[in-house]
Design a protein around this motif. Sequence first.
Motif, PDB file in Angstrom:
ATOM      1  N   SER A   9       0.823  -1.025   0.098  1.00 24.11           N
ATOM      2  CA  SER A   9      -0.028  -0.513   0.331  1.00 24.11           C
ATOM      3  C   SER A   9       0.824   0.915  -0.120  1.00 24.11           C
ATOM      4  O   SER A   9       1.980   1.758   1.334  1.00 24.11           O
ATOM      5  N   VAL A  10       0.547   2.371  -0.797  1.00 23.61           N
ATOM      6  CA  VAL A  10       1.108   3.639  -0.555  1.00 23.61           C
ATOM      7  C   VAL A  10      -0.051   5.228  -0.476  1.00 23.61           C
ATOM      8  O   VAL A  10      -1.186   4.707  -0.745  1.00 23.61           O
ATOM      9  N   ARG A  11       0.566   5.614  -0.148  1.00 19.45           N
ATOM     10  CA  ARG A  11      -0.794   7.054   0.422  1.00 19.45           C
ATOM     11  C   ARG A  11      -0.475   7.482  -1.288  1.00 19.45           C
ATOM     12  O   ARG A  11       0.388   8.094  -1.130  1.00 19.45           O
ATOM     13  N   VAL A  12      -1.715   7.806  -1.496  1.00 19.70           N
ATOM     14  CA  VAL A  12      -1.760   8.404  -3.192  1.00 19.70           C
ATOM     15  C   VAL A  12      -2.560  10.521  -2.460  1.00 19.70           C
ATOM     16  O   VAL A  12      -3.462  10.060  -2.102  1.00 19.70           O
ATOM     17  N   SER A  13      -2.062  11.621  -2.578  1.00 21.18           N
ATOM     18  CA  SER A  13      -2.550  12.478  -2.516  1.00 21.18           C
ATOM     19  C   SER A  13      -2.598  13.312  -3.682  1.00 21.18           C
ATOM     20  O   SER A  13      -1.900  13.622  -5.146  1.00 21.18           O
ATOM     21  N   CYS A  48       0.714  12.045  -6.171  1.00 18.78           N
ATOM     22  CA  CYS A  48       1.991  11.696  -5.909  1.00 18.78           C
ATOM     23  C   CYS A  48       1.686  10.209  -4.862  1.00 18.78           C
ATOM     24  O   CYS A  48       0.416  10.518  -4.525  1.00 18.78           O
ATOM     25  N   ALA A  49       2.740   9.918  -4.642  1.00 19.24           N
ATOM     26  CA  ALA A  49       2.694   8.540  -3.988  1.00 19.24           C
ATOM     27  C   ALA A  49       3.577   8.365  -2.772  1.00 19.24           C
ATOM     28  O   ALA A  49       4.929   8.755  -3.574  1.00 19.24           O
ATOM     29  N   ASN A  50       3.384   8.484  -1.844  1.00 13.88           N
ATOM     30  CA  ASN A  50       4.285   8.304  -0.586  1.00 13.88           C
ATOM     31  C   ASN A  50       4.892  10.059  -0.843  1.00 13.88           C
ATOM     32  O   ASN A  50       6.080   9.717  -0.996  1.00 13.88           O
ATOM     33  N   GLY A  51       4.332  11.039  -1.711  1.00  8.58           N
ATOM     34  CA  GLY A  51       5.326  12.257  -1.822  1.00  8.58           C
ATOM     35  C   GLY A  51       5.795  12.517  -2.628  1.00  8.58           C
ATOM     36  O   GLY A  51       6.400  13.738  -2.718  1.00  8.58           O
ATOM     37  N   SER A  52       6.267  11.469  -3.148  1.00  6.91           N
ATOM     38  CA  SER A  52       6.592  11.651  -4.927  1.00  6.91           C
ATOM     39  C   SER A  52       5.909  11.923  -5.403  1.00  6.91           C
ATOM     40  O   SER A  52       4.608  10.794  -6.287  1.00  6.91           O
TER      41      SER A  52
END
Length: 80
Positions: A9-13, A48-52
């Motif tokens: 899992s990754v955080r998408v923002s 972004c995914a995990n800030g990238s």
Amino acid sequence: PVNLLAGISVRVSVEVGSTMMTLAALATLEAGNVVALDRKVGEPLDICANGSLVARGEIVSVDGRYGIRITELVSAEGRG
């Protein structure tokens, strides 16, 4: 090899925009105030995914909820 990563899992923002303001100005914000951001209407949003940064897109409506349509994938070189 991709199957090894499929369950991670990754955080998408999505970044709509940003602005700089002083803490004093931030402390005086009230409901109904408008904060101008650095993006124009219709300009692609950063995904972004995990800030990238991984892509850019546009806001859409999906069953009464916000969603994002990917319009551009960002290459590893473009993430710099």
